[in-house]
Design an enzyme around this catalytic site. Structure first.
Site, PDB file in Angstrom:
ATOM      1  N   SER A   1     -14.893  -8.275  15.642  1.00  0.00           N
ATOM      2  CA  SER A   1     -15.889  -8.083  14.574  1.00  0.00           C
ATOM      3  C   SER A   1     -15.785  -9.122  13.464  1.00  0.00           C
ATOM      4  O   SER A   1     -15.987  -8.808  12.293  1.00  0.00           O
ATOM      5  CB  SER A   1     -15.791  -6.662  14.008  1.00  0.00           C
ATOM      6  OG  SER A   1     -16.081  -5.704  15.018  1.00  0.00           O
TER       7      SER A   1
ATOM      8  N   ASN B   1     -17.239 -16.321  22.302  1.00  0.00           N
ATOM      9  CA  ASN B   1     -17.146 -15.693  23.624  1.00  0.00           C
ATOM     10  C   ASN B   1     -18.467 -14.960  23.843  1.00  0.00           C
ATOM     11  O   ASN B   1     -18.693 -13.909  23.257  1.00  0.00           O
ATOM     12  CB  ASN B   1     -15.958 -14.723  23.657  1.00  0.00           C
ATOM     13  CG  ASN B   1     -15.929 -13.884  24.925  1.00  0.00           C
ATOM     14  OD1 ASN B   1     -16.657 -14.164  25.890  1.00  0.00           O
ATOM     15  ND2 ASN B   1     -15.093 -12.854  24.933  1.00  0.00           N
ATOM     16  N   TRP B   2     -19.296 -15.550  24.691  1.00  0.00           N
ATOM     17  CA  TRP B   2     -20.637 -14.983  24.894  1.00  0.00           C
ATOM     18  C   TRP B   2     -20.612 -13.692  25.704  1.00  0.00           C
ATOM     19  O   TRP B   2     -21.615 -12.985  25.777  1.00  0.00           O
ATOM     20  CB  TRP B   2     -21.527 -15.991  25.624  1.00  0.00           C
ATOM     21  CG  TRP B   2     -21.939 -17.174  24.804  1.00  0.00           C
ATOM     22  CD1 TRP B   2     -21.600 -17.453  23.508  1.00  0.00           C
ATOM     23  CD2 TRP B   2     -22.792 -18.249  25.233  1.00  0.00           C
ATOM     24  NE1 TRP B   2     -22.194 -18.634  23.111  1.00  0.00           N
ATOM     25  CE2 TRP B   2     -22.928 -19.134  24.149  1.00  0.00           C
ATOM     26  CE3 TRP B   2     -23.455 -18.545  26.431  1.00  0.00           C
ATOM     27  CZ2 TRP B   2     -23.705 -20.310  24.225  1.00  0.00           C
ATOM     28  CZ3 TRP B   2     -24.208 -19.703  26.511  1.00  0.00           C
ATOM     29  CH2 TRP B   2     -24.336 -20.568  25.418  1.00  0.00           C
ATOM     30  N   LYS B   3     -19.510 -13.421  26.395  1.00  0.00           N
ATOM     31  CA  LYS B   3     -19.437 -12.261  27.301  1.00  0.00           C
ATOM     32  C   LYS B   3     -20.592 -12.321  28.312  1.00  0.00           C
ATOM     33  O   LYS B   3     -21.014 -13.439  28.660  1.00  0.00           O
ATOM     34  CB  LYS B   3     -19.400 -10.959  26.483  1.00  0.00           C
ATOM     35  CG  LYS B   3     -18.293 -11.017  25.406  1.00  0.00           C
ATOM     36  CD  LYS B   3     -17.980  -9.698  24.763  1.00  0.00           C
ATOM     37  CE  LYS B   3     -16.868  -9.892  23.727  1.00  0.00           C
ATOM     38  NZ  LYS B   3     -16.431  -8.643  23.120  1.00  0.00           N
TER      39      LYS B   3
ATOM     40  N   GLY C   1     -16.299  -5.385  18.885  1.00  0.00           N
ATOM     41  CA  GLY C   1     -17.647  -4.860  19.033  1.00  0.00           C
ATOM     42  C   GLY C   1     -17.893  -3.572  18.275  1.00  0.00           C
ATOM     43  O   GLY C   1     -18.912  -2.905  18.483  1.00  0.00           O
TER      44      GLY C   1
ATOM     45  N   GLU D   1     -11.425  -6.739  27.685  1.00  0.00           N
ATOM     46  CA  GLU D   1     -12.427  -6.181  28.607  1.00  0.00           C
ATOM     47  C   GLU D   1     -12.020  -6.427  30.053  1.00  0.00           C
ATOM     48  O   GLU D   1     -12.265  -5.594  30.931  1.00  0.00           O
ATOM     49  CB  GLU D   1     -13.818  -6.765  28.282  1.00  0.00           C
ATOM     50  CG  GLU D   1     -14.349  -6.173  26.978  1.00  0.00           C
ATOM     51  CD  GLU D   1     -15.230  -7.087  26.165  1.00  0.00           C
ATOM     52  OE1 GLU D   1     -15.737  -8.090  26.688  1.00  0.00           O
ATOM     53  OE2 GLU D   1     -15.408  -6.804  24.960  1.00  0.00           O
TER      54      GLU D   1
ATOM     55  N   GLU E   1      -6.596  -9.851  19.500  1.00  0.00           N
ATOM     56  CA  GLU E   1      -7.829  -9.077  19.407  1.00  0.00           C
ATOM     57  C   GLU E   1      -7.500  -7.588  19.518  1.00  0.00           C
ATOM     58  O   GLU E   1      -7.364  -7.065  20.639  1.00  0.00           O
ATOM     59  CB  GLU E   1      -8.792  -9.463  20.533  1.00  0.00           C
ATOM     60  CG  GLU E   1      -9.229 -10.913  20.491  1.00  0.00           C
ATOM     61  CD  GLU E   1     -10.576 -11.112  21.179  1.00  0.00           C
ATOM     62  OE1 GLU E   1     -11.479 -11.652  20.532  1.00  0.00           O
ATOM     63  OE2 GLU E   1     -10.738 -10.698  22.337  1.00  0.00           O
TER      64      GLU E   1
ATOM     65  N   HIS F   1      -8.618 -11.225  28.381  1.00  0.00           N
ATOM     66  CA  HIS F   1      -9.435 -10.525  27.390  1.00  0.00           C
ATOM     67  C   HIS F   1      -9.331  -9.021  27.625  1.00  0.00           C
ATOM     68  O   HIS F   1      -9.234  -8.564  28.766  1.00  0.00           O
ATOM     69  CB  HIS F   1     -10.895 -10.984  27.496  1.00  0.00           C
ATOM     70  CG  HIS F   1     -11.723 -10.487  26.353  1.00  0.00           C
ATOM     71  ND1 HIS F   1     -12.217  -9.207  26.318  1.00  0.00           N
ATOM     72  CD2 HIS F   1     -12.091 -11.074  25.198  1.00  0.00           C
ATOM     73  CE1 HIS F   1     -12.879  -9.042  25.171  1.00  0.00           C
ATOM     74  NE2 HIS F   1     -12.815 -10.159  24.476  1.00  0.00           N
TER      75      HIS F   1
ATOM     76  N   GLY G   1     -17.199 -12.731  19.247  1.00  0.00           N
ATOM     77  CA  GLY G   1     -18.075 -12.159  20.258  1.00  0.00           C
ATOM     78  C   GLY G   1     -19.512 -12.145  19.787  1.00  0.00           C
ATOM     79  O   GLY G   1     -20.209 -13.164  19.779  1.00  0.00           O
ATOM     80  N   GLY G   2     -19.980 -10.986  19.373  1.00  0.00           N
ATOM     81  CA  GLY G   2     -21.386 -10.788  19.026  1.00  0.00           C
ATOM     82  C   GLY G   2     -21.954 -11.846  18.087  1.00  0.00           C
ATOM     83  O   GLY G   2     -23.086 -12.336  18.295  1.00  0.00           O
TER      84      GLY G   2
HETATM   85  P1  13P Z   1     -16.868  -9.026  18.656  1.00  0.00           P
HETATM   86  O1  13P Z   1     -16.804 -10.255  17.762  1.00  0.00           O
HETATM   87  O2  13P Z   1     -18.237  -8.754  19.173  1.00  0.00           O
HETATM   88  O3  13P Z   1     -16.204  -7.860  18.029  1.00  0.00           O
HETATM   89  O4  13P Z   1     -16.010  -9.400  19.969  1.00  0.00           O
HETATM   90  C1  13P Z   1     -14.738  -9.913  19.813  1.00  0.00           C
HETATM   91  C2  13P Z   1     -14.281 -10.410  21.130  1.00  0.00           C
HETATM   92  O5  13P Z   1     -14.024  -9.648  22.040  1.00  0.00           O
HETATM   93  C3  13P Z   1     -14.185 -11.861  21.319  1.00  0.00           C
HETATM   94  O6  13P Z   1     -13.530 -12.185  22.491  1.00  0.00           O
END
Ligand code: 13P
Length: 249
Positions: free
Chosen positions: A212, A9-11, A173, A97, A167, A95, A233-234
Protein backbone atom coordinates in the site's frame (compact mmCIF):
# COMPACT_ATOMS: atom_id res chain seq x y z
CA UNK A 1 25.20 5.50 0.18
CA UNK A 2 22.74 3.07 -1.30
CA UNK A 3 20.86 4.24 -4.39
CA UNK A 4 17.10 4.32 -3.92
CA UNK A 5 15.09 1.90 -6.06
CA UNK A 6 11.38 1.94 -6.91
CA UNK A 7 9.90 -1.08 -8.69
CA UNK A 8 6.35 -1.48 -9.93
CA UNK A 9 4.74 -4.91 -9.74
CA UNK A 10 1.85 -4.98 -12.18
CA UNK A 11 0.65 -8.41 -10.99
CA UNK A 12 -1.99 -9.92 -13.33
CA UNK A 13 -2.90 -6.64 -15.02
CA UNK A 14 -2.26 -5.10 -18.41
CA UNK A 15 -2.97 -5.18 -22.12
CA UNK A 16 -0.80 -4.13 -25.03
CA UNK A 17 -2.70 -0.85 -25.33
CA UNK A 18 -2.83 -0.06 -21.62
CA UNK A 19 0.83 -0.97 -21.11
CA UNK A 20 1.95 1.32 -23.90
CA UNK A 21 0.00 4.27 -22.52
CA UNK A 22 1.27 3.63 -18.99
CA UNK A 23 4.93 3.09 -19.92
CA UNK A 24 5.06 6.08 -22.23
CA UNK A 25 3.57 8.32 -19.54
CA UNK A 26 5.89 6.98 -16.82
CA UNK A 27 9.03 7.35 -18.95
CA UNK A 28 8.05 10.90 -19.86
CA UNK A 29 7.46 11.81 -16.22
CA UNK A 30 10.40 10.16 -14.48
CA UNK A 31 12.86 12.41 -12.69
CA UNK A 32 16.09 12.35 -14.65
CA UNK A 33 18.48 13.10 -11.81
CA UNK A 34 20.21 9.71 -11.78
CA UNK A 35 19.89 9.68 -7.96
CA UNK A 36 17.49 6.74 -7.98
CA UNK A 37 16.68 3.72 -10.12
CA UNK A 38 13.28 2.65 -11.34
CA UNK A 39 11.80 -0.54 -12.73
CA UNK A 40 8.65 -2.46 -13.59
CA UNK A 41 7.91 -6.19 -13.28
CA UNK A 42 5.42 -7.07 -15.98
CA UNK A 43 3.51 -10.26 -16.88
CA UNK A 44 5.88 -12.49 -18.90
CA UNK A 45 4.05 -12.11 -22.24
CA UNK A 46 4.72 -8.37 -22.10
CA UNK A 47 8.49 -8.60 -21.65
CA UNK A 48 9.03 -8.11 -25.38
CA UNK A 49 6.82 -5.03 -25.35
CA UNK A 50 8.63 -3.66 -22.31
CA UNK A 51 11.97 -4.21 -24.03
CA UNK A 52 10.72 -2.49 -27.17
CA UNK A 53 9.31 0.53 -25.32
CA UNK A 54 11.88 0.90 -22.53
CA UNK A 55 15.26 0.11 -24.12
CA UNK A 56 17.45 3.16 -23.58
CA UNK A 57 15.07 4.72 -21.03
CA UNK A 58 15.48 5.29 -17.29
CA UNK A 59 13.03 2.45 -16.56
CA UNK A 60 14.33 -1.10 -16.12
CA UNK A 61 12.05 -4.10 -16.55
CA UNK A 62 11.69 -7.71 -15.54
CA UNK A 63 9.41 -10.55 -14.52
CA UNK A 64 7.25 -11.28 -11.48
CA UNK A 65 8.47 -14.84 -11.06
CA UNK A 66 10.72 -17.42 -12.72
CA UNK A 67 10.53 -21.18 -12.86
CA UNK A 68 12.38 -23.25 -10.27
CA UNK A 69 13.55 -25.33 -13.25
CA UNK A 70 16.11 -24.34 -15.88
CA UNK A 71 14.25 -26.10 -18.69
CA UNK A 72 12.55 -29.29 -19.79
CA UNK A 73 9.10 -30.86 -19.54
CA UNK A 74 7.46 -28.27 -17.26
CA UNK A 75 4.33 -27.09 -19.05
CA UNK A 76 3.41 -23.49 -18.46
CA UNK A 77 6.71 -22.44 -16.88
CA UNK A 78 8.92 -19.50 -17.87
CA UNK A 79 12.64 -19.84 -17.13
CA UNK A 80 14.94 -17.17 -15.78
CA UNK A 81 17.10 -17.48 -18.90
CA UNK A 82 14.04 -16.75 -21.07
CA UNK A 83 13.25 -13.67 -19.00
CA UNK A 84 16.85 -12.50 -19.37
CA UNK A 85 16.71 -12.86 -23.16
CA UNK A 86 14.32 -9.91 -23.29
CA UNK A 87 16.84 -7.50 -21.81
CA UNK A 88 15.30 -7.83 -18.36
CA UNK A 89 17.30 -6.78 -15.33
CA UNK A 90 14.88 -7.76 -12.56
CA UNK A 91 12.90 -10.78 -11.35
CA UNK A 92 10.70 -11.00 -8.30
CA UNK A 93 10.88 -14.26 -6.38
CA UNK A 94 8.86 -15.32 -3.36
CA UNK A 95 6.13 -12.70 -3.60
CA UNK A 96 3.55 -13.44 -0.90
CA UNK A 97 0.90 -14.11 -3.56
CA UNK A 98 3.16 -16.80 -5.02
CA UNK A 99 3.78 -18.21 -1.55
CA UNK A 100 0.16 -18.21 -0.37
CA UNK A 101 -1.84 -18.86 -3.57
CA UNK A 102 0.60 -20.99 -5.58
CA UNK A 103 2.36 -22.76 -2.74
CA UNK A 104 5.91 -21.50 -3.33
CA UNK A 105 7.67 -22.85 -0.24
CA UNK A 106 10.91 -21.36 1.07
CA UNK A 107 12.98 -24.06 -0.65
CA UNK A 108 11.25 -23.39 -3.99
CA UNK A 109 11.84 -19.66 -3.64
CA UNK A 110 15.50 -20.37 -2.96
CA UNK A 111 15.73 -22.42 -6.18
CA UNK A 112 14.09 -19.60 -8.15
CA UNK A 113 16.45 -17.05 -6.61
CA UNK A 114 19.47 -19.13 -7.60
CA UNK A 115 18.31 -19.55 -11.20
CA UNK A 116 17.44 -15.85 -11.55
CA UNK A 117 20.90 -14.90 -10.31
CA UNK A 118 22.55 -17.48 -12.57
CA UNK A 119 20.72 -15.98 -15.56
CA UNK A 120 22.25 -12.58 -14.77
CA UNK A 121 19.04 -11.11 -13.38
CA UNK A 122 18.87 -9.14 -10.14
CA UNK A 123 16.53 -11.24 -7.97
CA UNK A 124 14.17 -9.29 -5.75
CA UNK A 125 13.52 -11.64 -2.84
CA UNK A 126 10.16 -10.84 -1.23
CA UNK A 127 9.67 -11.64 2.45
CA UNK A 128 7.01 -10.74 4.97
CA UNK A 129 4.66 -11.97 7.66
CA UNK A 130 0.89 -12.48 7.69
CA UNK A 131 -1.37 -10.56 10.05
CA UNK A 132 -1.71 -13.62 12.30
CA UNK A 133 2.08 -13.94 12.45
CA UNK A 134 2.51 -10.26 13.32
CA UNK A 135 -0.13 -10.52 16.04
CA UNK A 136 1.56 -13.63 17.38
CA UNK A 137 4.82 -11.67 17.61
CA UNK A 138 6.74 -13.94 15.22
CA UNK A 139 7.46 -11.41 12.45
CA UNK A 140 11.22 -11.63 12.88
CA UNK A 141 11.37 -15.41 12.95
CA UNK A 142 9.21 -15.66 9.81
CA UNK A 143 11.36 -13.16 7.92
CA UNK A 144 14.52 -14.86 9.20
CA UNK A 145 13.32 -18.25 7.95
CA UNK A 146 12.50 -16.81 4.51
CA UNK A 147 15.92 -15.12 4.26
CA UNK A 148 17.86 -18.09 5.57
CA UNK A 149 16.43 -20.43 2.91
CA UNK A 150 18.15 -18.30 0.27
CA UNK A 151 21.31 -17.73 2.30
CA UNK A 152 21.73 -21.46 2.77
CA UNK A 153 21.22 -22.25 -0.92
CA UNK A 154 23.04 -19.37 -2.60
CA UNK A 155 25.30 -17.97 0.14
CA UNK A 156 25.49 -14.45 1.49
CA UNK A 157 27.64 -13.24 -1.41
CA UNK A 158 24.63 -13.77 -3.71
CA UNK A 159 22.95 -10.84 -1.97
CA UNK A 160 25.72 -8.63 -3.31
CA UNK A 161 23.75 -8.50 -6.53
CA UNK A 162 20.19 -8.82 -5.28
CA UNK A 163 17.42 -6.88 -3.60
CA UNK A 164 15.23 -7.80 -0.63
CA UNK A 165 11.66 -6.52 -0.48
CA UNK A 166 9.88 -6.53 2.88
CA UNK A 167 6.16 -6.81 2.21
CA UNK A 168 3.97 -7.44 5.25
CA UNK A 169 1.09 -9.51 3.85
CA UNK A 170 -1.45 -7.51 5.87
CA UNK A 171 -0.39 -4.33 4.07
CA UNK A 172 -0.62 -5.66 0.50
CA UNK A 173 -3.58 -4.31 -1.42
CA UNK A 174 -5.35 -3.43 1.81
CA UNK A 175 -4.71 0.30 1.96
CA UNK A 176 -3.19 -0.37 5.38
CA UNK A 177 0.47 0.61 5.17
CA UNK A 178 3.03 -0.35 7.77
CA UNK A 179 4.08 2.76 9.66
CA UNK A 180 7.48 4.09 8.73
CA UNK A 181 8.77 2.87 12.10
CA UNK A 182 7.27 -0.62 11.65
CA UNK A 183 8.98 -0.84 8.26
CA UNK A 184 12.27 0.46 9.65
CA UNK A 185 12.21 -2.06 12.49
CA UNK A 186 11.95 -5.03 10.14
CA UNK A 187 14.36 -3.55 7.58
CA UNK A 188 16.89 -3.03 10.37
CA UNK A 189 16.38 -6.61 11.47
CA UNK A 190 16.95 -7.89 7.91
CA UNK A 191 20.13 -5.84 7.47
CA UNK A 192 21.40 -6.98 10.85
CA UNK A 193 20.82 -10.63 10.02
CA UNK A 194 22.76 -10.27 6.75
CA UNK A 195 25.48 -8.25 8.52
CA UNK A 196 26.05 -11.11 10.93
CA UNK A 197 27.28 -13.06 7.89
CA UNK A 198 28.83 -10.25 5.83
CA UNK A 199 28.88 -6.59 6.89
CA UNK A 200 29.83 -5.28 3.47
CA UNK A 201 27.05 -7.14 1.65
CA UNK A 202 24.56 -5.95 4.27
CA UNK A 203 25.66 -2.33 3.94
CA UNK A 204 25.17 -2.39 0.16
CA UNK A 205 21.92 -4.37 0.06
CA UNK A 206 18.85 -2.46 -1.16
CA UNK A 207 15.86 -3.33 1.06
CA UNK A 208 12.54 -2.17 -0.41
CA UNK A 209 9.27 -1.77 1.44
CA UNK A 210 6.04 -2.95 -0.23
CA UNK A 211 2.42 -2.80 0.86
CA UNK A 212 0.00 0.00 0.00
CA UNK A 213 2.73 2.48 -0.90
CA UNK A 214 1.15 5.58 -2.43
CA UNK A 215 2.35 9.03 -3.44
CA UNK A 216 1.07 10.28 -0.08
CA UNK A 217 3.11 7.96 2.15
CA UNK A 218 6.20 7.18 0.04
CA UNK A 219 8.28 10.11 1.26
CA UNK A 220 7.92 9.24 4.92
CA UNK A 221 8.73 5.56 4.32
CA UNK A 222 11.71 6.25 2.06
CA UNK A 223 13.16 8.67 4.63
CA UNK A 224 13.84 5.81 7.06
CA UNK A 225 17.52 4.85 7.20
CA UNK A 226 17.06 1.23 6.12
CA UNK A 227 14.20 1.74 3.64
CA UNK A 228 15.91 1.95 0.25
CA UNK A 229 12.80 2.38 -1.87
CA UNK A 230 9.59 0.55 -2.61
CA UNK A 231 7.89 -2.32 -4.40
CA UNK A 232 4.64 -0.87 -5.64
CA UNK A 233 1.51 -2.81 -6.60
CA UNK A 234 -1.73 -0.98 -7.31
CA UNK A 235 -0.18 2.47 -7.48
CA UNK A 236 2.25 1.35 -10.19
CA UNK A 237 -0.70 1.02 -12.59
CA UNK A 238 -1.49 4.74 -12.37
CA UNK A 239 1.16 6.78 -14.17
CA UNK A 240 0.81 9.97 -12.13
CA UNK A 241 0.86 8.08 -8.84
CA UNK A 242 3.87 5.94 -9.79
CA UNK A 243 5.79 8.99 -11.03
CA UNK A 244 5.15 10.77 -7.70
CA UNK A 245 6.47 7.74 -5.80
CA UNK A 246 9.57 7.73 -8.02
CA UNK A 247 10.06 11.43 -7.32
CA UNK A 248 9.83 10.77 -3.59
CA UNK A 249 12.79 8.40 -3.99
P1 13P B 1 0.02 -2.89 -3.19
O1 13P B 1 0.98 -1.73 -3.43
O2 13P B 1 -1.10 -2.93 -4.16
O3 13P B 1 -0.39 -2.97 -1.77
O4 13P B 1 0.88 -4.22 -3.51
C1 13P B 1 2.11 -4.38 -2.92
C2 13P B 1 2.78 -5.53 -3.56
O5 13P B 1 2.39 -6.66 -3.40
C3 13P B 1 3.92 -5.25 -4.45
O6 13P B 1 4.60 -6.40 -4.80
Amino acid sequence: MRTKLVVGNWKLNGSLAANRALLEAVVAGLPGTGKARFGVCVPAPYLAQAQHLLAGSMLEWGAQDVSRFAGGAYTGEVSAAMVAEFGSRLALVGHSERRSIFGDADAVVAEKFALAAAAGLVPILCVGESLAEREAGVTESVVARQLDAVLETSGVASLGRAVVAYEPVWAIGTGRTASAQQAQDVHGFIRGRIAARDREVAAGLPILYGGSVKAGNAGELFAMPDVDGGLIGGASLIAAEFIEICRAA
